[in-house]
Write a protein that holds these residues in place. Structure first.
Motif, PDB file in Angstrom:
ATOM      1  N   SER A  13       0.588 -26.507  13.484  1.00 34.28           N
ATOM      2  CA  SER A  13       0.730 -27.460  12.382  1.00 34.28           C
ATOM      3  C   SER A  13       1.623 -26.936  11.267  1.00 34.28           C
ATOM      4  CB  SER A  13      -0.643 -27.810  11.815  1.00 34.28           C
ATOM      5  OG  SER A  13      -1.361 -26.636  11.463  1.00 34.28           O
ATOM      6  N   ALA A  17       1.224 -33.385  20.793  1.00 33.93           N
ATOM      7  CA  ALA A  17      -0.194 -33.706  20.574  1.00 33.93           C
ATOM      8  C   ALA A  17      -0.515 -35.100  21.096  1.00 33.93           C
ATOM      9  CB  ALA A  17      -0.530 -33.594  19.090  1.00 33.93           C
ATOM     10  N   LEU A  71      -6.649 -35.992  16.697  1.00 33.63           N
ATOM     11  CA  LEU A  71      -5.787 -34.913  16.217  1.00 33.63           C
ATOM     12  C   LEU A  71      -6.329 -34.451  14.873  1.00 33.63           C
ATOM     13  CD1 LEU A  71      -3.192 -33.158  16.148  1.00 33.63           C
ATOM     14  CD2 LEU A  71      -2.031 -35.133  15.112  1.00 33.63           C
ATOM     15  N   LEU A  77      -3.218 -35.982  24.295  1.00 32.55           N
ATOM     16  CA  LEU A  77      -4.472 -36.663  23.992  1.00 32.55           C
ATOM     17  C   LEU A  77      -4.705 -37.872  24.890  1.00 32.55           C
ATOM     18  CD1 LEU A  77      -4.520 -36.605  20.097  1.00 32.55           C
ATOM     19  CD2 LEU A  77      -6.272 -35.622  21.602  1.00 32.55           C
ATOM     20  N   ARG A 134      -5.578 -41.169  18.210  1.00 31.35           N
ATOM     21  CA  ARG A 134      -4.523 -41.761  19.034  1.00 31.35           C
ATOM     22  C   ARG A 134      -4.971 -43.144  19.495  1.00 31.35           C
ATOM     23  NH1 ARG A 134      -2.817 -40.894  25.189  1.00 31.35           N
ATOM     24  NH2 ARG A 134      -1.222 -42.499  25.169  1.00 31.35           N
ATOM     25  N   VAL A 156      -7.035 -32.445  19.919  1.00 29.33           N
ATOM     26  CA  VAL A 156      -5.980 -31.461  19.674  1.00 29.33           C
ATOM     27  C   VAL A 156      -6.178 -30.966  18.252  1.00 29.33           C
ATOM     28  CG1 VAL A 156      -3.510 -31.077  19.379  1.00 29.33           C
ATOM     29  CG2 VAL A 156      -4.332 -32.481  21.288  1.00 29.33           C
TER      30      VAL A 156
END
Length: 260
Positions: free
Chosen positions: A140, A152, A162, A156, A258, A133
């Motif tokens: 953002s 996000a 990210l 994911l 993540r 992402v």
């Protein structure tokens, strides 16, 4: 400490509607002519000062064949870079005018990937689909972080990345509602969360709040680059001069994984 309520701007007006009108109007007129140069660029660069991805590392080296979503894609030049690298990007934006420019550039440059008119705080795509992402001054900056960061994380796959650029909170604290940043603190540092930008609304967070938000949604922060304008930079922007940005960071590049 209680976090501010997400959603509405301080004057009670919905920031999503304000930003849609902003980017369909005055911002489209400003950024449309710049889009082609971004699409024609052979190397991804980030932010106002063109930090090369070879230094920043926002795009994974193994991105070919991976699903990617760009949140707040605007004219979708980041998605174009990713498509050329062999990824399968999807661009999301709330501005029909920005997406119309992106589609025209798709035809001109012979690239094709999905472009969706949607709010990056409520993305109409399934959970866990994406390896990356990414947002370059897109969601953002123009979306509420307490809404787009959870999105996000939802989008994911485990182990996904990210990557985003936005304003430095130091820059935000040193800038009044109009004019460039200067050497004085214009806003309380702990109150930089939302503020007007033209007819729209930008968002920012102090570092501690952003770290807690990312960790709270299962992210491990891999890198934070506080960007200094290079010595070669000669262009000044309405909001910041190159001289100022050589002394203090006007923008930041974040990379997180993540893991949770």
């Amino acid at each position: 400490m209680t976090e501010p309520r997400p959603g509405a701007t301080p004057d009670g007006q919905d920031h999503v509607a304000r930003n849609r009108a902003h980017w369909d109007g005055e911002r489209a007129a400003i950024h449309g002519p710049l889009a082609r140069a971004h699409w024609a660029s052979t190397e991804p660069t980030w932010g106002l000062w063109g930090t090369p991805d070879s230094r920043a590392g926002l795009i994974p080296a193994d991105i070919a064949g991976q699903d990617v979503v760009e949140l707040g894609c605007g004219t979708a030049y980041v998605s174009a870079w990713l498509a050329r690298a062999g990824a399968r990007p999807v661009g999301i934006d709330i501005s029909a005018e920005q997406l119309a420019t992106a589609r025209a550039l798709q035809r001109e440059f012979g690239l094709e990937f999905p472009l969706l008119l949607a709010d990056a705080e409520r993305v109409p795509l399934r959970d866990g689909r994406f390896a990356l992402v990414i947002s370059d001054y897109g969601a953002s900056l123009w979306c509420d972080p307490y809404r787009w960061v959870p999105e996000a994380a939802r989008l994911l796959a485990p182990g996904g990345r990210l990557a985003f650029s936005w304003r430095s909170p130091i820059f935000t604290a040193c800038r009044a509602e109009s004019g460039p940043a200067d050497a004085r603190l214009r806003r309380p540092y702990f109150s930089v969360r939302r503020h007007p930008e033209g007819a729209g609304v930008e968002f920012n967070l102090p570092h501690g709040a952003m770290l807690r938000l990312l960790r709270g949604h299962g992210f491990t922060v891999d890198d934070l680059i506080e960007v200094a304008a290079p010595e070669s930079a000669v262009r000044d922007y309405p909001e910041v001069s190159a001289d100022w940005a050589r002394a203090w960071p006007s923008e930041e590049l974040w990379v997180a994984t993540r893991t949770g």
